[in-house]
Design an enzyme around this catalytic site. Structure first.
Site, PDB file in Angstrom:
ATOM      1  N   PHE A 134     -28.129 -12.032  -6.422  1.00  0.00           N
ATOM      2  CA  PHE A 134     -28.328 -12.456  -7.804  1.00  0.00           C
ATOM      3  C   PHE A 134     -29.009 -13.812  -7.773  1.00  0.00           C
ATOM      4  CE2 PHE A 134     -27.496 -14.511 -11.806  1.00  0.00           C
ATOM      5  CZ  PHE A 134     -27.798 -13.509 -12.705  1.00  0.00           C
ATOM      6  N   ASP A 219     -30.494 -20.207  -1.460  1.00  0.00           N
ATOM      7  CA  ASP A 219     -30.143 -20.340  -2.867  1.00  0.00           C
ATOM      8  C   ASP A 219     -28.718 -20.870  -2.954  1.00  0.00           C
ATOM      9  OD1 ASP A 219     -29.330 -20.039  -5.482  1.00  0.00           O
ATOM     10  OD2 ASP A 219     -30.258 -18.064  -5.766  1.00  0.00           O
ATOM     11  N   LYS A 248     -27.191 -25.548 -11.645  1.00  0.00           N
ATOM     12  CA  LYS A 248     -25.829 -25.536 -12.178  1.00  0.00           C
ATOM     13  C   LYS A 248     -25.164 -26.905 -12.114  1.00  0.00           C
ATOM     14  CE  LYS A 248     -25.106 -20.568 -11.619  1.00  0.00           C
ATOM     15  NZ  LYS A 248     -25.368 -20.240 -13.012  1.00  0.00           N
TER      16      LYS A 248
END
Length: 399
Positions: A134, A219, A248
């Site tokens: 994801f 990531d 984030k």
């Protein structure tokens, strides 16, 4: 909720709670009921809701200047880039806003590096990714997703990606060719259920990519900046990739901030006008992110995540031993908990937890994710875990 249902696009299925305020690890709804946040905005809120240092940094910058666009210099940009590069052990930073933008930027960067530095024929570059990934929801990213919900009916899809099983080194090595420019991986797959790769996998990927002249792009948008008990999840295997993707927690839950961090050689392939973002690296974002970096440099948040994470996994391990839960995975203050399907779906368990004052999120059937703010008190964490025990015990007793 009715108004949101009537006027908002139905691209999310939130739990039936309406939050109106929050502080630390706790949120309060419009009726005054408090809930323990055990999700932390998918790690965007690592430092908790309303963290005073971050809010004060934002307020101070709001009174000065919030946006210039990259058409002009501003006085927070250079410091942000320098300190983030230093924190990552890298040289150069390309700031964006969202995690998906950082991934898109990395894809463009890897391809351009492949053509301008590695010498891959133009238009032939390939990137190896893992199934269950994801990395966002843009058209390019869902083109290499193996999640039907994320991928279906968004074609035609972007070519140039090779998907291999996550954690399978032999499959990864077989997929790398002379036209491969990068391997893009999550050091821990969050959306897939907090999947941790086999021991030694990341180190082997690092060795393989270096040997084959391929960029290793990590990531760390969800796993980085303290969540796993280290600054980066890659550090658990002593690995530094060629490229970090961050987001984030970099914005502290205050503003969206993301970044691609790498060497001057890799990010140096970009020339003025070839890539950019109106809001990327804006003064407000830089001010908040600089405070995030100042907090992380002390190491206290990483240490707290490691200590509380060890406790979290010990407690969850006891639930596995007594049959309360089927399986647990994770690292640091982050866990994927598999519930026995006969006790309910992940959604049903999340709803029952909400009724008991704890907010978690399901993924993929009967799995729930636990990722509280790193500032959560140990007694609050224990209380939240006790609610999970009671929810599952009640479900087992009603069978």
């Amino acid at each position: 909720m009715a108004a949101a249902e009537a006027h908002g696009a139905h691209n999310y299925h939130p739990l039936p709670v309406v939050v109106s305020s929050a502080d630390g690890a706790w949120m309060t709804d419009v009726e005054g009921r408090r809930y323990l946040d055990m999700l932390a905005g998918y790690s965007a809120l690592n430092f908790g809701h309303g963290n005073r240092r971050l809010v004060d940094a934002a307020k101070a910058q709001l009174d000065r200047v919030t946006l210039t666009s990259r058409a002009f210099h501003h006085d927070r940009y250079a410091e942000f880039c320098a300190k983030l590069a230093e924190f990552c052990g890298m040289e150069t930073v390309l700031p964006m806003n969202t995690g998906a933008e950082a991934v898109e930027t990395a894809v463009k960067t890897a391809r351009k590096w492949g053509y301008r530095v590695k010498g891959v024929p133009d238009g032939k570059a390939r990137i190896v990714v893992a199934d269950g990934n994801f990395h966002g929801r843009t058209t390019t990213v869902v083109s290499f997703s193996t999640d039907p919900e994320a991928r279906e009916h968004h074609g035609p899809y972007t070519p140039g990606f090779d998907v291999v099983p996550y954690g399978d080194l032999a499959a990864l090595e077989a997929a790398v060719t002379d036209e491969t420019v990068a391997v893009l991986l999550e050091p821990i797959q969050g959306e897939a259920g907090v999947l941790v790769p086999p021991p030694g996998y990341l180190a082997a990927v690092r060795e393989l990519t270096r040997r084959r002249g391929v960029l290793f792009v990590a990531d760390e948008i969800q796993s980085g900046l303290g969540r796993t008990g280290r600054s980066f999840a890659c550090e658990h295997e002593g690995v530094q990739p060629d490229v970090y993707l961050l987001g984030k927690a970099l914005g502290g839950g205050v503003v969206p901030v993301s970044a691609v961090v790498s060497s001057a050689e890799v990010l140096g392939v970009h020339r003025p006008g070839e890539h950019g973002s109106t809001f990327g690296g804006n003064p407000l974002a830089c001010a908040v992110a600089l405070e995030v970096l100042a907090m992380l440099r002390t190491g206290e948040y990483q240490e707290r995540a490691a200590e509380l994470g060890e406790h979290l996994h010990q407690e969850l391990g006891l639930m596995v031993a007594d049959g309360t839960v089927a399986a647990v995975r994770g690292r640091g203050l982050w866990a994927g908990v598999d519930v026995a399907p006969e006790l309910g779906t992940g959604r049903q368990v999340s709803e029952r937890m909400m009724e008991r004052g704890v907010l978690v999120k399901d993924t993929h059937g009967s799995t729930i994710r636990i990722a509280p703010p790193l500032v959560i008190a140990k007694e609050d964490l224990d209380w939240g875990l006790e609610q999970l025990r009671r929810v599952l015990s009640d479900a087992a007793g009603s069978r």
